[in-house]
Design an enzyme around this catalytic site. Structure first.
Site, short mmCIF file in Angstrom:
data_model
loop_
_atom_site.label_atom_id
_atom_site.label_comp_id
_atom_site.label_asym_id
_atom_site.label_seq_id
_atom_site.Cartn_x
_atom_site.Cartn_y
_atom_site.Cartn_z
N HIS A 1 0.65 -1.18 0.20
CA HIS A 1 -0.56 -0.31 0.21
C HIS A 1 0.90 1.44 0.22
O HIS A 1 1.52 1.64 0.69
CB HIS A 1 -0.72 0.10 0.96
CG HIS A 1 -2.23 0.70 1.24
ND1 HIS A 1 -1.91 2.27 1.57
CD2 HIS A 1 -3.42 1.12 0.56
CE1 HIS A 1 -3.16 3.32 1.53
NE2 HIS A 1 -4.14 2.46 1.23
N GLU B 1 0.88 3.95 0.93
CA GLU B 1 1.10 4.64 2.81
C GLU B 1 2.74 4.18 3.50
O GLU B 1 3.39 5.17 3.85
CB GLU B 1 -0.08 4.98 3.23
CG GLU B 1 -0.18 5.12 5.03
CD GLU B 1 -1.22 5.54 5.59
OE1 GLU B 1 -2.26 5.38 5.69
OE2 GLU B 1 -1.22 5.18 6.85
N SER C 1 -2.72 3.88 8.85
CA SER C 1 -3.76 4.49 9.20
C SER C 1 -5.38 3.43 9.06
O SER C 1 -6.22 4.05 10.16
CB SER C 1 -4.26 5.83 8.93
OG SER C 1 -4.48 5.98 7.38
S1 SF4 Z 1 -8.11 10.88 7.83
FE1 SF4 Z 1 -7.89 9.30 8.33
S2 SF4 Z 1 -8.01 7.86 6.67
FE2 SF4 Z 1 -9.08 10.06 6.08
S3 SF4 Z 1 -6.34 10.46 4.89
FE3 SF4 Z 1 -5.76 10.77 7.09
S4 SF4 Z 1 -5.15 9.10 7.47
FE4 SF4 Z 1 -6.00 8.37 5.50
#
Ligand code: SF4
Length: 289
Positions: free
Chosen positions: A134, A136, A172
C-alpha cells in the site's frame, strides 16, 4: 425498505483536504494539476476531478518516474502529493522534476511518519502493521532508516530478525482489534517495544459505526467504495465479521434488487474516499425498493 446510513460514511477529513488543495489550484487557473498516483482510490471521483483539470500521473505505489509533456506556453504545472503521503526519497524526487510541489499528505499520516523518524534516529527498529504494497506503508517505510518491517500477522513477527528496541505503529486504516493483538504479541517477543496506536480517528469511527449498524438491526450491509480502496475493503470485511450479508459496490448500478428485496432493514456505509453523490444515489435506490 428501511435504510440505516452510518454517520461516518464518506470522505474523511484527510481526503477532503487533499481534494480541496488540488481543486484550489485547478480553480485558480493553475494547470495542469498533477497528482503522484491516484489522489484518492475512487474511480468515479477521479473521473470528476479529471474533468476539472486534475490529472493522475505516476503509479499506484508512487515508485515510477514521472513522465509528462513539457509545459506549453501559459502552463503553470503543479505536482500534488496525495493524502497517503510519500517517502522522503520520493519527496526529493518530486521536488526536482521542474514544477511547483505541493504536499497534501494527511496530517494524521504525517504524525505516523514523525514518530517513526524520531525513533529511527534514536536507533529503534520500526514495525509497521500494514500492507507492504500500500502506498501509505511504502511511504512510511522510507522514514525507518533501513530498519523497517511491514507485518500483518504473528507469523511475520516470528520471522523478524532479533530486534532489541522496537517502535511499533500501524498504517492509518488497519483494524483496531488486530493492532491490539499484534502489538501485544510483539511485546512478548522483543526486549523493548514502544507501541503507538496510529490508526486514525476517521478509521476508528467508520469501524465503530459498522458494528453499530449491526446493533441497530441491519439485516444486511451495503459498503460503497473503490474495490482498490484499503479502508473500504476493510469495512466490508468487518461487516462480514458481524455475520451480516455484505455487498461491496462502487455504484448504485451494482445493486441487485432481487437480492436486496430479501431484507427489510439495510445498513449503508462508505469508505473514506467515497464521494457523497455515490452514497446518496445508493440510499435513494435502496429506499425506493
Ligand atoms: S483521516 Fe485517516 S483515512 Fe483519512 S486520509 Fe487521513 S489517515 Fe487516511
Amino acid at each position: 425498505m428501511k435504510v440505516l446510513r452510518a454517520k461516518s460514511a464518506g470522505f474523511c477529513w484527510g481526503v477532503e483536504r487533499a481534494i480541496e488543495i488540488a481543486r484550489d489550484y485547478a480553480h485558480h487557473g493553475r494547470h495542469p494539476v498533477y497528482t503522484d498516483g491516484p489522489l484518492i482510490h475512487n474511480r468515479q471521483m477521479m473521473d470528476v476531478l479529471s474533468k476539472e483539470g486534475i490529472r493522475e500521473v505516476g503509479d499506484y505505489q508512487s515508485k515510477a518516474d514521472i513522465a509528462v509533456a513539457s509545459a506549453a506556453p501559459g502552463d503553470h504545472p503543479v505536482m500534488v502529493v496525495r493524502a497517503h503521503g510519500v517517502s522522503p526519497e520520493r519527496r526529493t524526487y518530486l521536488k526536482q522534476i521542474g514544477m511547483e510541489f505541493k504536499d497534501a499528505t494527511c496530517p494524521d499520516v504525517g504524525i505516523i511518519a514523525g514518530k517513526i523518524r524520531l525513533h529511527a534516529k534514536k536507533g529503534y527498529s520500526t514495525i509497521i502493521f500494514g500492507d507492504k504494497n500500500h502506498p501509505e506503508a511504502i511511504g512510511l517505510m522510507g522514514y525507518t532508516e533501513g530498519r523497517g518491517y511491514c507485518i500483518t500477522s504473528k507469523a511475520e513477527i516470528d520471522a523478524l530478525p532479533p530486534l532489541v528496541r522496537v517502535c511499533m505503529v500501524s498504517q492509518s486504516t488497519m483494524f483496531m482489534h488486530e493492532f491490539a493483538e499484534l502489538s501485544a504479541y510483539a511485546r512478548t517477543k522483543f526486549a523493548e517495544v514502544l507501541v503507538f496506536d496510529t490508526i486514525c480517528q476517521a478509521t476508528k469511527d467508520r469501524q465503530t459505526d459498522v458494528i453499530c449498524l449491526a446493533q441497530l438491526g441491519a439485516q444486511a450491509v451495503v459498503v460503497i467504495g473503490g474495490h482498490h480502496s484499503a479502508n473500504t475493503v476493510k469495512l466490508a470485511s468487518l461487516a462480514r465479521l458481524q455475520n451480516l450479508p455484505t455487498f461491496h459496490i462502487e455504484t448504485a448500478s451494482e445493486l441487485d434488487p432481487v437480492e436486496m428485496n430479501k431484507y427489510q432493514v439495510v445498513g449503508v456505509t462508505a469508505g473514506a474516499s467515497t464521494p457523497e453523490f455515490l452514497i446518496s444515489e445508493v440510499c435513494t435506490a435502496l429506499s425506493a425498493l
